[in-house]
Enzyme design. Structure first.
Site, short mmCIF file in Angstrom:
data_model
loop_
_atom_site.label_atom_id
_atom_site.label_comp_id
_atom_site.label_asym_id
_atom_site.label_seq_id
_atom_site.Cartn_x
_atom_site.Cartn_y
_atom_site.Cartn_z
N CYS A 33 0.82 -1.20 0.00
CA CYS A 33 0.00 0.00 0.00
C CYS A 33 0.85 1.26 0.00
O CYS A 33 2.00 1.25 0.44
CB CYS A 33 -0.91 0.05 1.23
SG CYS A 33 -2.15 -1.25 1.28
N GLY A 60 1.22 -0.29 -4.93
CA GLY A 60 -0.03 -1.03 -4.98
C GLY A 60 -0.75 -0.78 -6.29
O GLY A 60 -0.89 0.36 -6.71
N ASN A 134 -1.26 1.65 5.44
CA ASN A 134 -0.18 0.84 4.89
C ASN A 134 0.40 0.03 6.04
O ASN A 134 0.88 0.59 7.02
CB ASN A 134 0.90 1.74 4.28
CG ASN A 134 2.14 0.99 3.83
OD1 ASN A 134 3.23 1.52 3.88
ND2 ASN A 134 1.97 -0.25 3.40
N GLY A 135 0.33 -1.28 5.94
CA GLY A 135 0.85 -2.15 6.99
C GLY A 135 -0.09 -3.31 7.23
O GLY A 135 -0.92 -3.64 6.39
N TYR A 277 14.25 -2.98 -1.74
CA TYR A 277 13.37 -3.35 -2.85
C TYR A 277 12.19 -2.42 -3.09
O TYR A 277 11.96 -1.98 -4.21
CB TYR A 277 12.84 -4.77 -2.62
CG TYR A 277 11.98 -5.32 -3.74
CD1 TYR A 277 12.54 -5.98 -4.82
CD2 TYR A 277 10.59 -5.17 -3.71
CE1 TYR A 277 11.74 -6.48 -5.85
CE2 TYR A 277 9.80 -5.66 -4.72
CZ TYR A 277 10.37 -6.32 -5.80
OH TYR A 277 9.59 -6.79 -6.79
#
Length: 517
Positions: A33, A60, A134-135, A277
């Site tokens: 996200c 995302g 996000n998480g 990444y």
């Protein structure tokens, strides 16, 4: 409000649904996200949010959404699809108001259906609420069960709705800051949140700072976003990261923000894979430019496990910054650590060309097609490879499928030797913190040694970067990093998993909250 003054502080999620693998799925882990929020002086927030979501699209690709507030009511447009497909001119025109939040999603808890797309919106008697997350929470099911017993009706099985319901309930009895602190004391896991309560935009980062979040200043307001690249897109200036355990409240007229340090912990749990990444190379995460971090990781990769070869080439695009640093270090010293002579240089070259038109829409229903997918995405440059010893640089090996095909692809192009160097430690365990890292059964390093993996992918040699090198390159101690996927020990209390620190999830009971009237 002042320009960011510190204010006085007041007194395992569900398994994600799976879809058929696509060509992109084989390239590595998938971020889940990206979040953003803006507060502007006198212009509509919709387009700045739209541009920001474009900048965060890599985080995302399953759904996108924007929620705004015009001072009287909340407006929302949330759909599945890429940002450019979800929003048209009329959609943006309908999202009136100078404050808003946005979200791009790859499925975490709650699977792939549209009911889990974000921002999640809810209206209640204390106003309207929008939330982008996000998480991933570890104890979402416990809180959900408690709230359902108290009469809350849920429309999805995602953990974002759990946070929204819990916060909305607290807002019935507490002011905004205390309500957020109350919810932070109940949820356990990784989260970076952008929240809209009526026209007020908030940003919250979990007490260990697992997922990134930063603050930017615009000419006419402020922005909070998962990555600084979104701030750059709006011609803004990065102010700083949101601190772990901090609540940031943007002034609705864009004039400033207040900071509340609601929770403090001795150690952080920054996700090292953001630098390896996930994040864009041009983003600054926790005070470090991602591109430079990857170059430093590449240099350390040479120092730890350099191998003499004719050419160093990256896997596009994930290995490029690592390969640049690796090649630079290789041209300074030999693999034995001696100074390199000027007539003995190591070439850095692009030996694999990427087909950027093979993406998530290319479905591969059979294993044979999945095994061959890399040939649709990458084409070797034979003049770079033929008759030479080659070192391939990449950021990670997950299942091994892509690495196996890459090595064979380079051998078929005429390489005499193929060495593989990876700019991260072996991934041996899944991620529970909001990243699609595959299961233990799917992770090639979970039950194989490096030499067994080398044999499996068909390389002449294979080496990974050490955990200590990661910490050194990022300028952090191991105790301040989340290393669960490479150590199988986690910074959160996850059922059935060991921890790497003293941590305990909050105790959730029916007595925590009063029953509904």
């Amino acid at each position: 409000m002042s320009d960011g003054r510190d204010a006085q502080t007041p007194t395992p999620g569900r398994d994600a649904g799976r879809q058929q693998p696509t060509a992109d799925d084989l390239s590595g882990p998938t971020e889940k996200c990206g979040v953003v929020g803006v507060a502007l002086a006198d212009r509509a927030a919709a387009r700045p949010l739209y541009y920001s979501l474009y900048a965060l699209q890599h985080r995302g690709q399953e759904s996108a959404g924007i929620v705004t507030h015009d001072g009287f009511q909340q407006h929302s447009h949330v759909e599945t699809g890429l940002v450019g497909d979800v929003f048209g001119e009329s959609d943006l025109d309908s999202l009136t108001g100078t404050t808003g939040i946005g979200h791009v999603r790859y499925p975490t808890s709650g699977g792939l259906d549209s009911c889990c797309a974000q921002p999640f919106s809810v209206s209640f008697k204390s106003g309207s609420l929008g939330l982008a997350h996000n998480g991933n929470l570890v104890n979402a099911d416990e809180i959900r069960d408690e709230l359902e017993d108290l009469g809350h009706a849920f429309t999805s099985d995602g953990d974002t709705e759990v946070i929204a319901h819990d916060l909305a309930r607290n807002l019935l009895e507490e002011d905004l800051v205390r309500a957020v602190k109350h919810t932070m004391g109940r949820i356990h896991g990784s989260y970076s949140l952008t929240i809209m309560h009526d026209e007020t935009v908030l940003a919250v980062r979990d007490p260990q700072g697992n997922r990134p979040l930063c603050i930017g200043k615009l000419d006419d307001g402020y922005v909070v976003a998962s990555e600084s690249a979104a701030i750059d897109t709006l011609d803004g200036d990065l102010v700083r990261d949101v601190r772990p355990g901090e609540l940031v409240v943007l002034e609705s007229d864009g004039s400033g923000f207040d900071s509340y340090q609601l929770v403090e912990q001795e150690h952080t749990a920054h996700c090292f894979f953001e630098h390896v990444y996930f994040a864009r190379p041009d983003s600054v995460i926790d005070d470090t430019l991602v591109y430079e971090a990857r170059r430093d990781l590449g240099r350390k990769l040479w120092e730890e496990s350099g191998v003499e070869s004719d050419v160093v080439m990256p896997v596009p695009d994930s290995g490029r910054a690592f390969a640049t640093g690796y090649a630079e270090a290789a041209n300074e010293t030999t693999a034995d650590g001696d100074p390199r002579e000027s007539d003995d240089s190591v070439e850095f070259a692009e030996g694999l060309m990427k087909n950027r038109y093979v993406g998530r829409t290319f479905i591969m229903p059979t294993q044979d097609e999945r095994e061959r997918a890399v040939r649709l995405k990458l084409n070797p440059i034979k003049s770079t490879i033929e008759g030479r010893s080659v070192t391939i640089i990449d950021d990670s090996i997950v299942r091994g499928t892509t690495s196996r095909q890459l090595v064979q692809l380079v051998r078929d192009a005429g390489a005499e030797e193929v060495h593989v160097r990876i700019g991260a430690p072996p991934i041996i365990a899944p991620c529970y913190m909001g990243i699609d890292m595959a299961t233990r059964e799917e992770l090639i390093a979970s039950d194989k040694t490096t030499e067994e993996i080398r044999d499996d992918i068909g390389a002449d040699s294979l080496s990974y970067l050490s955990i200590d090198a990661i910490a050194a390159a990022l300028g952090e101690s191991r105790a301040d990093l989340c290393l669960g996927c490479v150590t199988s020990e986690y910074p959160y209390d996850i059922d059935g998993e060991p921890t790497d620190r003293s941590v305990e999830r909050p105790s959730i009971s029916d007595e925590t909250l009063p029953a509904d009237d």
